[in-house]
Design an enzyme around this catalytic site. Structure first.
Site, PDB file in Angstrom:
ATOM      1  N   HIS A 156     -25.451   8.018  20.954  1.00  0.00           N
ATOM      2  CA  HIS A 156     -26.617   8.089  20.071  1.00  0.00           C
ATOM      3  C   HIS A 156     -26.513   7.061  18.951  1.00  0.00           C
ATOM      4  CE1 HIS A 156     -28.087  11.672  22.122  1.00  0.00           C
ATOM      5  NE2 HIS A 156     -26.796  11.939  22.285  1.00  0.00           N
ATOM      6  N   GLU A 160       0.845  -1.207   0.000  1.00  0.00           N
ATOM      7  CA  GLU A 160       0.000   0.000   0.000  1.00  0.00           C
ATOM      8  C   GLU A 160       0.879   1.256   0.000  1.00  0.00           C
ATOM      9  OE1 GLU A 160      -0.387  -2.616   2.013  1.00  0.00           O
ATOM     10  OE2 GLU A 160      -2.502  -2.924   2.567  1.00  0.00           O
ATOM     11  N   GLU A 163      -3.496  -6.596  17.165  1.00  0.00           N
ATOM     12  CA  GLU A 163      -2.375  -7.147  16.400  1.00  0.00           C
ATOM     13  C   GLU A 163      -1.350  -7.767  17.350  1.00  0.00           C
ATOM     14  OE1 GLU A 163      -0.915  -5.680  12.265  1.00  0.00           O
ATOM     15  OE2 GLU A 163       0.481  -4.790  13.687  1.00  0.00           O
TER      16      GLU A 163
HETATM   17  O1  F6P Z   1      -0.325  -4.807   8.970  1.00  0.00           O
HETATM   18  C1  F6P Z   1       0.860  -5.467   9.176  1.00  0.00           C
HETATM   19  C2  F6P Z   1       2.005  -4.563   9.358  1.00  0.00           C
HETATM   20  O2  F6P Z   1       3.135  -5.331   9.279  1.00  0.00           O
HETATM   21  C3  F6P Z   1       1.962  -3.798  10.689  1.00  0.00           C
HETATM   22  O3  F6P Z   1       2.459  -4.521  11.752  1.00  0.00           O
HETATM   23  C4  F6P Z   1       2.768  -2.605  10.360  1.00  0.00           C
HETATM   24  O4  F6P Z   1       2.574  -1.597  11.296  1.00  0.00           O
HETATM   25  C5  F6P Z   1       2.242  -2.276   8.983  1.00  0.00           C
HETATM   26  O5  F6P Z   1       2.075  -3.534   8.385  1.00  0.00           O
HETATM   27  C6  F6P Z   1       3.107  -1.381   8.143  1.00  0.00           C
HETATM   28  O6  F6P Z   1       4.369  -1.920   7.941  1.00  0.00           O
HETATM   29  P1  F6P Z   1       5.558  -1.020   7.397  1.00  0.00           P
HETATM   30  O7  F6P Z   1       5.818   0.044   8.385  1.00  0.00           O
HETATM   31  O8  F6P Z   1       6.716  -1.955   7.234  1.00  0.00           O
HETATM   32  O9  F6P Z   1       5.133  -0.436   6.073  1.00  0.00           O
END
Ligand code: F6P
Length: 518
Positions: free
Chosen positions: A376, A208, A345
């Site tokens: 509410h 992402e 987590e």
């Molecule tokens: O969602 C899993 C995870 O590994 C979290 O533990 C972590 O905070 C997040 O992804 C983001 O990871 P990074 O900082 O390596 O992008």
């Protein structure tokens, strides 16, 4: 190193079972207050910057003693000391857990520091100097923090919580979701020359964040932006990957900082940009004060321990499946989301540290919204639903606005909800009957400022640590997020190719349907 005894193998665990069974129809809070005039004093506590009223929980002093015996039998103190000493207690990843070092001050006598602490302070100085330069740079009006999970929730929650202390000349934006609508909407209002992007990722591989960062860079260049070195900064343990991405300015930290514990590290840069170097130091100092409390207070007067023991009682002996988080301060809007990652987590695990399936429950579901809005929406269920959901209020004594009457009403509502949950109201009409005896905790801050917020977060971190210690799990790994990541990577190309071979019937059907709509 890890000399814990799993809770269900202790005599205290058996004694707690007996205690629960002997409660018969249950513990009655109203009777408990009637029969114990000092109940509030016994079950409340001032910890650094946080006062906690635990008296509206379904425990009494003898039961708390048994719970404390459980903490003792499980070896919580030794395990805590192992964490503070830097032992590799994250055993599935063979890592130490040293986020407390990030808020450990330099030795007061000016003496030498261990190398890890010296490195922490060198990075902190550099990062705070960068934050101050940026704050003074009038040409920069917008800072976009791109990160997800622990690289987003902590900084985002804290920046919002400390909005009253923020630099007026800088707008901070947070982009986490790979859903392009989020980045697109943010970029739409920005100009490259007045924007700085912070790419926050411990690993610098999270899909992402990498996708959003690449799109931000493309947007920056397409808009005529040239000076990547000035307009992009990376916060990561993977400095080489950041350099390969083309970012020259980086602030690092070590793999002994877990993602959900990383807002004290370089990942907290947006907090420092918002509230300045002094504010960030106060934030660290608040957390450090709570660390010292956790490290040194006897278990019976140790707030993270007392909170965790109530959590264990509710989860493992009362069968409560969730906790509702009710911050009565709109600046704490992201507090429930932050706690969700911190607790779920960390402790949402089904095996012990040896990989053996657990015969008892672990992390509850955390959920909530700021008060009074929640009242509410779902408080109906809290008062009259069939499930008992302990509620954790956060109440702030003082306000930072001058609007007449509002704050008293807010405080009155928080007190009233906790009171209503406990006292209930008898009515012959079942619809109007409130059973009461529903537990809650109030965490009370004098003021919501960098110091108290730091202490409040550290309190929660240590509470999660204690529950994990008692359950005998590894609270610092998160293998449960991996499978979905792998499958998404495998499915992404199929959205283009249409190849459904080997997929289960539902995924294949949905994929075909999505392709029809594209
Ligand atoms: O969602 C899993 C995870 O590994 C979290 O533990 C972590 O905070 C997040 O992804 C983001 O990871 P990074 O900082 O390596 O992008």
């Amino acid at each position: 190193m890890d000399a814990r005894t799993r809770c269900d193998r202790t005599t205290a665990w058996s004694a707690l079972r007996v205690a629960r069974a002997s409660q018969g129809l249950g513990f009655d809070l109203r009777q408990a207050f009637a029969s114990d005039p000092v109940r509030f004093d016994t079950l409340s506590q001032q910890a650094p910057h946080v006062f906690a009223d635990l008296s509206k929980n379904l425990i009494d002093a003898p039961l708390e003693q048994l719970l404390l015996q459980l903490a003792h039998d499980c070896g919580v103190s030794a395990y805590r000391d192992a964490m503070f000493a830097g032992a590799p207690i994250n055993n599935t990843e063979h890592r130490a857990v040293r986020h407390v070092l990030l808020r450990t001050p330099r030795p007061s006598d000016g003496g030498p520091m261990e190398p890890a602490l010296a490195e922490v302070h060198a990075t902190l100085e550099a990062m705070l100097a960068y934050a101050e330069r940026l704050r003074q740079d009038a040409a920069i009006t917008d800072v976009v923090h791109i990160g997800i999970g622990g690289s987003d929730l902590g900084p985002q929650m804290a920046v919002r919580a400390l909005d009253a202390f923020a630099h007026v000349g800088k707008r901070l934006h947070f982009v986490s979701n790979v859903d392009g609508h989020e980045l697109d909407a943010t970029l739409g209002a920005l100009a490259p020359d007045s924007t700085v992007f912070l790419i926050a990722s411990k690993t610098f591989t999270t899909v992402e964040t990498m996708t959003n960062a690449a799109s931000a860079k493309r947007w920056f260049q397409a808009q005529g932006g040239r000076d990547i070195a000035r307009h992009f900064c990376a916060l990561t343990t993977n400095v080489e990957a950041a350099h390969r991405f083309g970012i020259a300015t980086t602030f690092g930290f070590r793999d002994w900082v877990g993602g959900r514990y990383s807002l004290w590290s370089a990942i907290g840069l947006p907090i420092a940009i918002a509230i300045g170097a002094d504010g960030f130091r106060a934030f660290l100092a608040g957390a450090h004060a709570m660390d010292e409390h956790f490290r040194s207070a006897p278990l019976a007067h140790n707030l993270p321990v007392r909170l965790a023991l109530i959590d264990i009682w509710y989860r493992n002996f009362c069968g409560f499946t969730s906790r509702s988080i009710a911050p009565y301060h709109s600046a704490l809007a992201r507090w429930p989301a932050f706690l969700q990652q911190l607790e779920m987590e960390s402790n949402g695990k089904r095996v012990d540290r040896h990989g053996i399936a657990l015969p008892f429950d672990t992390a509850p579901v955390l959920w909530g919204e700021p008060g009074t809005n929640g009242q509410h929406a779902y408080f109906q269920m809290l008062h009259q639903g069939t499930d008992i959901v302990p509620v954790e209020f956060v109440v702030v004594k003082t306000q930072r606005h001058a609007l007449e009457g509002h704050h008293d009403l807010l405080l009155a509502n928080a007190l009233a909800q906790a009171q209503a949950l406990m006292v209930g109201q008898r009515d012959d009409d079942g619809h109007r009957h409130f059973p009461g005896n529903r537990p809650s905790t109030v965490l009370l801050l004098d003021t919501l400022d960098p110091t108290s917020l730091g202490a409040l977060i550290a309190l929660q971190e240590h509470r999660v640590f204690v529950s994990g210690a008692i359950w005998g799990i590894d609270s610092f790994d998160q293998w449960g997020v991996e499978l979905g990541k792998q499958l998404a990577t495998a499915i992404a190309p199929r959205l283009h190719s249409g190849d459904v071979s080997g997929l289960d019937g539902s995924t294949a059907g949905l994929l075909r349907r999505l392709r029809q709509l594209q």
